[in-house]
Design an enzyme around this catalytic site. Structure first.
Site, PDB file in Angstrom:
ATOM      1  N   GLY A 158       0.838  -1.184   0.000  1.00 58.34           N
ATOM      2  CA  GLY A 158       0.000   0.000   0.000  1.00 58.34           C
ATOM      3  C   GLY A 158       0.874   1.234   0.000  1.00 58.34           C
ATOM      4  O   GLY A 158       1.503   1.557   1.011  1.00 58.34           O
ATOM      5  N   LEU A 159       0.962   1.931  -1.134  1.00 58.22           N
ATOM      6  CA  LEU A 159       1.760   3.153  -1.252  1.00 58.22           C
ATOM      7  C   LEU A 159       0.860   4.359  -1.013  1.00 58.22           C
ATOM      8  O   LEU A 159      -0.024   4.646  -1.816  1.00 58.22           O
ATOM      9  CB  LEU A 159       2.405   3.256  -2.633  1.00 58.22           C
ATOM     10  CG  LEU A 159       3.594   2.332  -2.926  1.00 58.22           C
ATOM     11  CD1 LEU A 159       4.096   2.564  -4.348  1.00 58.22           C
ATOM     12  CD2 LEU A 159       4.724   2.559  -1.931  1.00 58.22           C
ATOM     13  N   SER A 160       1.099   5.066   0.073  1.00 60.60           N
ATOM     14  CA  SER A 160       0.237   6.192   0.445  1.00 60.60           C
ATOM     15  C   SER A 160       0.712   7.522  -0.093  1.00 60.60           C
ATOM     16  O   SER A 160      -0.012   8.513  -0.055  1.00 60.60           O
ATOM     17  CB  SER A 160       0.169   6.286   1.973  1.00 60.60           C
ATOM     18  OG  SER A 160       1.450   6.631   2.488  1.00 60.60           O
ATOM     19  N   GLY A 161       1.952   7.552  -0.574  1.00 58.44           N
ATOM     20  CA  GLY A 161       2.569   8.818  -0.945  1.00 58.44           C
ATOM     21  C   GLY A 161       3.519   9.300   0.127  1.00 58.44           C
ATOM     22  O   GLY A 161       4.273  10.249  -0.077  1.00 58.44           O
ATOM     23  N   ASP A 193       7.120   6.353   4.752  1.00 56.58           N
ATOM     24  CA  ASP A 193       7.171   5.044   5.397  1.00 56.58           C
ATOM     25  C   ASP A 193       6.810   3.911   4.431  1.00 56.58           C
ATOM     26  O   ASP A 193       7.504   2.891   4.359  1.00 56.58           O
ATOM     27  CB  ASP A 193       6.234   5.013   6.609  1.00 56.58           C
ATOM     28  CG  ASP A 193       6.592   6.057   7.644  1.00 56.58           C
ATOM     29  OD1 ASP A 193       7.798   6.284   7.863  1.00 56.58           O
ATOM     30  OD2 ASP A 193       5.672   6.661   8.216  1.00 56.58           O
ATOM     31  N   CYS A 198      -8.024  11.046   7.741  1.00 56.59           N
ATOM     32  CA  CYS A 198      -7.772  11.214   6.308  1.00 56.59           C
ATOM     33  C   CYS A 198      -8.844  12.032   5.604  1.00 56.59           C
ATOM     34  O   CYS A 198      -8.535  12.877   4.775  1.00 56.59           O
ATOM     35  CB  CYS A 198      -7.625   9.845   5.649  1.00 56.59           C
ATOM     36  SG  CYS A 198      -9.027   8.732   5.879  1.00 56.59           S
ATOM     37  N   CYS A 204     -10.714   1.957   9.721  1.00 57.96           N
ATOM     38  CA  CYS A 204     -10.168   1.956   8.371  1.00 57.96           C
ATOM     39  C   CYS A 204      -9.186   0.807   8.189  1.00 57.96           C
ATOM     40  O   CYS A 204      -9.186   0.123   7.156  1.00 57.96           O
ATOM     41  CB  CYS A 204      -9.485   3.286   8.074  1.00 57.96           C
ATOM     42  SG  CYS A 204      -8.749   3.385   6.423  1.00 57.96           S
ATOM     43  N   GLY A 241       3.267   0.599   5.510  1.00 60.93           N
ATOM     44  CA  GLY A 241       4.322   1.341   6.184  1.00 60.93           C
ATOM     45  C   GLY A 241       4.070   1.565   7.665  1.00 60.93           C
ATOM     46  O   GLY A 241       4.672   2.463   8.262  1.00 60.93           O
TER      47      GLY A 241
END
Length: 370
Positions: free
Chosen positions: A9-12, A15, A198, A100, A124
């Site tokens: 999971g790439l959040s931007g 981490d 979020c 979430c 992360g």
């Protein structure tokens, strides 16, 4: 661990970016997924979703992995946001990040990753896992950096989820994660950590709730029942709140039990039946302190409850572990915690999370305090 196909999971953020890089260095086939969980006001100044995706895509390009943009906004609204509003309307203070993780990141995202042929997923988060040699069960452990440990938010994960989840930065301090990111030239190496919820972003919290909750004004009273002002609606306040009450100029000339006449006011109780908000003066007022709580909706990471007795618990994120005694109710999803010392502003709707040393056992939603 032998190389496998891992969906990250790439959040931007930095981490998850370093997590993806570490996994690729270990020989795994890494695929990135960016989760879009909110779209009601995606074009506003408060929502950073578009910029976060651009950052995640830039990271994927530097690392040399594929990235997919997946929209989970409908699932988020149904499973997380709707429950968030229900809890606030009931006078409680929920933590949507916990829901979430349970409903989106480790359910909807996990299901999607498995459809892509993943053997494992990774995030992360600052947490760790291991297999207990005696029982063979998967355990959730605190992250090694005590200032970043996120096991509190992950306490509702189950055995099946823990078995396929990797937390690559869980054993690292944040400073080392930043150093790695800078060393390998990640474009978000110095990106500020995201804070808050979020879907609220950087906007004022009450301004956001105004859009979804009805306002029902009512009296603000002190611990002796004296009228001090008017609140805008009980849903807009939380226990222990100091700012934004609206009675900043009021002095209690007969102040007692916790502070003098100039001591700050704190939200201490919410009487839903009479739509009354109670406030008290002084951080250590008895109404703000409790020694026990009951929690419902209990979940155990091991799938079975631990032995009752002395453990430790957190009733809010970033709180130090507090020694307590666990008692299980006849009802399987209910527990009672009795603390050795008084706890400040324990808040219904928040999570009480149990620990045995570095092992996160699980927890439940605080229902009442005494």
């Amino acid at each position: 661990m032998k190389p496998s196909r891992v969906v990250v999971g790439l959040s931007g953020g930095v981490d998850s970016a370093v997590s993806a890089w570490l996994l690729k260095q270990q020989g795994h086939e890494v695929v990135g997924i960016f989760m879009k969980n909110w779209e009601d006001d995606d074009d506003s100044e408060f929502c950073s979703s578009r910029q976060d995706f651009l950052d995640a895509a830039a990271v994927a390009d530097v690392i040399g992995i594929e990235i997919e943009h997946v929209n989970f906004a409908a699932e988020y609204r149904d499973r997380v946001f709707a429950e968030f509003l229900r809890e606030y309307q009931a006078g409680r203070t929920p933590n949507p990040d916990i829901l979430c993780n349970a409903e989106i990141k480790f359910k909807a995202f996990l299901d999607h990753a498995m459809r892509l042929g993943a053997q494992r997923i990774a995030t992360g988060h600052y947490a760790r896992t291991r297999v207990d040699a005696a029982s063979g069960r998967h355990e959730l452990l605190k992250g090694c950096d005590p200032t970043k440990d996120q096991s509190y938010f992950l306490h509702r994960l189950n055995q099946a989820q823990l078995a396929v989840t990797l937390f690559p930065v869980g054993a690292l301090p944040k400073t080392e994660v930043r150093r790695i990111a800078a060393e390998i030239g990640l474009p978000n190496a110095r990106k500020k950590d995201s804070t808050g919820i979020c879907f609220i972003g950087e906007r004022p919290f009450r301004e956001f709730l105004n859009r979804y909750l009805n306002k029902t004004p009512g009296p603000i009273r002190d611990d002796r029942g004296r009228l001090l002002g008017e609140h805008v609606g009980l849903s807009f306040y939380t226990l222990g709140q100091r700012k934004g009450i609206g009675i900043g100029g009021v002095k209690d000339k007969g102040a007692r039990r916790g502070g003098g006449e100039h001591a700050p006011w704190f939200v201490a109780r919410k009487d839903l039946a009479n739509n009354t908000l109670y406030v008290v003066q002084g951080h250590d007022h008895p109404w703000l302190l409790s020694r026990s709580l009951q929690a419902d909706g209990v979940h155990w990471c091991a799938g079975v409850p631990p032995a009752t007795g002395r453990l430790s618990a957190k009733t809010r994120y970033r709180q130090a572990d507090e020694a307590c005694r666990l008692t299980l109710d006849d009802t399987p999803d209910r527990l009672r915690l009795d603390f050795e010392g008084p706890q400040w502003a324990v808040t219904p709707g928040q999570s009480a999370v149990l620990y045995d040393g570095e092992v996160c056992l699980g927890g439940g939603f605080i229902a009442s305090v005494a």
